[in-house]
Scaffold this motif. Structure first.
Motif, PDB file in Angstrom:
ATOM      1  N   ALA A  95      43.831 -55.951  24.127  1.00 20.35           N
ATOM      2  CA  ALA A  95      44.810 -55.154  24.708  1.00 20.35           C
ATOM      3  C   ALA A  95      45.871 -55.312  24.137  1.00 20.35           C
ATOM      4  CB  ALA A  95      44.395 -54.526  25.865  1.00 20.35           C
ATOM      5  N   LEU A  96      46.651 -56.451  24.033  1.00 23.52           N
ATOM      6  CA  LEU A  96      47.818 -56.952  23.791  1.00 23.52           C
ATOM      7  C   LEU A  96      48.137 -56.751  22.518  1.00 23.52           C
ATOM      8  CD1 LEU A  96      48.185 -59.223  26.360  1.00 23.52           C
ATOM      9  CD2 LEU A  96      49.399 -57.205  25.998  1.00 23.52           C
ATOM     10  N   ALA A  97      46.782 -57.107  21.929  1.00 25.33           N
ATOM     11  CA  ALA A  97      46.727 -57.218  20.233  1.00 25.33           C
ATOM     12  C   ALA A  97      47.065 -56.196  19.772  1.00 25.33           C
ATOM     13  CB  ALA A  97      45.572 -58.007  19.489  1.00 25.33           C
ATOM     14  N   SER A 101      50.101 -53.974  17.555  1.00 25.32           N
ATOM     15  CA  SER A 101      49.935 -53.631  16.548  1.00 25.32           C
ATOM     16  C   SER A 101      50.229 -51.854  16.369  1.00 25.32           C
ATOM     17  CB  SER A 101      48.296 -53.843  16.194  1.00 25.32           C
ATOM     18  OG  SER A 101      47.362 -52.968  16.471  1.00 25.32           O
ATOM     19  N   GLY A 102      50.737 -51.313  17.459  1.00 24.95           N
ATOM     20  CA  GLY A 102      50.776 -50.302  17.835  1.00 24.95           C
ATOM     21  C   GLY A 102      49.705 -49.257  17.555  1.00 24.95           C
ATOM     22  N   ASN A 103      48.103 -50.012  17.899  1.00 22.12           N
ATOM     23  CA  ASN A 103      47.339 -49.083  17.705  1.00 22.12           C
ATOM     24  C   ASN A 103      46.614 -48.447  19.190  1.00 22.12           C
ATOM     25  OD1 ASN A 103      44.588 -48.489  17.898  1.00 22.12           O
ATOM     26  ND2 ASN A 103      43.736 -49.996  17.392  1.00 22.12           N
ATOM     27  N   VAL A 104      47.649 -47.048  19.528  1.00 26.61           N
ATOM     28  CA  VAL A 104      47.354 -47.175  21.267  1.00 26.61           C
ATOM     29  C   VAL A 104      46.232 -46.684  21.842  1.00 26.61           C
ATOM     30  CG1 VAL A 104      48.000 -45.091  22.413  1.00 26.61           C
ATOM     31  CG2 VAL A 104      49.328 -45.726  20.854  1.00 26.61           C
ATOM     32  N   GLY A 108      43.409 -48.451  25.085  1.00 22.73           N
ATOM     33  CA  GLY A 108      43.323 -47.552  25.624  1.00 22.73           C
ATOM     34  C   GLY A 108      42.012 -47.581  25.953  1.00 22.73           C
ATOM     35  N   ASN A 109      41.195 -48.084  24.828  1.00 26.80           N
ATOM     36  CA  ASN A 109      39.550 -48.559  25.138  1.00 26.80           C
ATOM     37  C   ASN A 109      39.346 -49.912  25.674  1.00 26.80           C
ATOM     38  OD1 ASN A 109      39.187 -46.384  23.356  1.00 26.80           O
ATOM     39  ND2 ASN A 109      39.343 -47.053  21.526  1.00 26.80           N
ATOM     40  N   ALA A 110      40.659 -50.784  24.947  1.00 24.25           N
ATOM     41  CA  ALA A 110      40.287 -52.578  25.802  1.00 24.25           C
ATOM     42  C   ALA A 110      40.204 -52.165  27.397  1.00 24.25           C
ATOM     43  CB  ALA A 110      41.266 -53.103  25.310  1.00 24.25           C
ATOM     44  N   ASN A 111      41.558 -51.597  27.654  1.00 27.32           N
ATOM     45  CA  ASN A 111      42.209 -51.082  29.399  1.00 27.32           C
ATOM     46  C   ASN A 111      41.166 -50.926  29.801  1.00 27.32           C
ATOM     47  OD1 ASN A 111      44.779 -52.528  29.049  1.00 27.32           O
ATOM     48  ND2 ASN A 111      45.494 -50.323  28.499  1.00 27.32           N
ATOM     49  N   ARG A 150      53.604 -45.851  25.324  1.00 28.10           N
ATOM     50  CA  ARG A 150      53.581 -47.109  26.139  1.00 28.10           C
ATOM     51  C   ARG A 150      52.826 -47.216  27.282  1.00 28.10           C
ATOM     52  NH1 ARG A 150      59.282 -44.659  24.848  1.00 28.10           N
ATOM     53  NH2 ARG A 150      58.451 -44.499  26.816  1.00 28.10           N
ATOM     54  N   PHE A 151      52.273 -45.906  27.642  1.00 24.87           N
ATOM     55  CA  PHE A 151      51.418 -45.496  28.646  1.00 24.87           C
ATOM     56  C   PHE A 151      50.519 -46.799  28.696  1.00 24.87           C
ATOM     57  CE2 PHE A 151      47.855 -44.156  31.327  1.00 24.87           C
ATOM     58  CZ  PHE A 151      48.545 -44.299  32.105  1.00 24.87           C
ATOM     59  N   HIS A 152      49.533 -46.766  27.928  1.00 31.09           N
ATOM     60  CA  HIS A 152      48.920 -48.143  27.866  1.00 31.09           C
ATOM     61  C   HIS A 152      49.368 -49.227  28.123  1.00 31.09           C
ATOM     62  CE1 HIS A 152      45.190 -45.005  27.753  1.00 31.09           C
ATOM     63  NE2 HIS A 152      46.111 -43.870  27.203  1.00 31.09           N
TER      64      HIS A 152
END
Length: 194
Positions: A95-97, A101-104, A108-111, A150-152
Motif C-alpha cells: 500500500a505504501l509503495a 508511485s501514485g497508484n490509487v 485501495g486493493n492493498a488496504n 489521498r483518501f486511500h
C-alpha cells in the motif's frame, strides 16, 4: 466484476449483455442476481431492471458498524502468529509503495487486503465469508472517493500504525487505533455522501 470495480454504482445490468459477457444462460444470471441482491450488491427494481447498488449514508453507517465489531474483535482475540504478521507487513508495504508511485487502485486493493487479513486471524470461515461480503460492498462505497486520491493514502499510513502496535503485542492499543481509523473513514465518507 462488481467487487473489482468494473461495474460502477448505479449501473444498469442488462441481462442479455451480462449473460453474453459471462457466457451463461439468462436463467443462471437471474439466479446470480438474486444472490447478489441478497448480499446487497445489486438492487432489483420491478419493471426497471437490475442495478449495481449505489450506497447511501445508511449503507456507509451499516458497513462501518459491522467492520468496527468484526475487525477490532479480530485484533483483540484472533490468532496473531508470525505468518499473519508477515502477510500484514506485506500488504502495508504494498500500500505504501502504491502511495509513493501514485497508484490509487493499488493502494485501495492493498488496504482492503490488510483488513481482510486481520479477520483471517479469527480462524473462522464464516467470519471471513462475511468480511468478503462487506469488502465487496465497500468497493461500491469507495467509488465515492475517486476524486480524492489521498483518501486511500491516509488509511495506508493508519494501517501501518496499527501494524506497528500489533507487532509490539499491544492488542488493545492496536484495536483502539483501528477503531479510530474506521471512524475517521466513515466520517469522511458520510461527509462526501451527505
Amino acid at each position: 466484476m462488481i467487487s473489482d470495480g468494473a461495474l460502477r454504482p448505479g449501473a444498469k445490468l442488462s441481462e442479455q449483455t451480462v449473460a453474453g459477457e459471462l457466457g451463461v444462460s439468462r436463467n443462471t444470471l437471474r439466479e446470480s442476481f438474486t444472490t447478489l441482491a441478497a448480499e446487497g450488491l445489486v438492487d432489483r427494481i420491478p419493471h426497471r431492471g437490475v442495478f449495481v447498488m449505489d450506497p447511501g449514508t445508511e449503507d456507509v453507517r451499516d458497513l462501518y458498524a459491522a467492520r468496527g465489531i468484526l475487525e477490532t474483535g479480530a485484533v483483540l482475540w484472533g490468532e496473531l502468529d508470525e505468518a499473519l504478521l508477515a502477510r500484514l507487513q506485506d500488504t502495508v508495504s504494498e500500500a505504501l509503495a502504491a502511495r509513493d508511485s501514485g497508484n490509487v487502485a493499488g493502494m485501495g486493493n492493498a488496504n482492503q487486503r490488510f483488513h481482510r487479513e486481520l479477520v483471517t486471524g479469527c480462524g473462522s470461515t464464516s467470519l471471513l465469508t462475511e468480511m468478503d461480503r462487506i469488502l465487496a460492498r465497500m468497493r461500491l462505497v469507495f467509488h465515492l472517493m475517486t476524486e480524492d486520491p489521498r483518501f486511500h493514502a491516509r488509511y495506508a499510513v493508519r494501517n501501518a500504525e496499527v501494524l506497528d502496535v500489533l507487532q509490539t503485542g499491544d492488542r488493545e492499543r492496536a484495536a483502539s487505533l483501528l477503531r479510530e481509523s474506521l471512524v475517521a473513514a466513515r466520517e469522511e465518507l458520510l461527509a462526501h455522501v451527505g
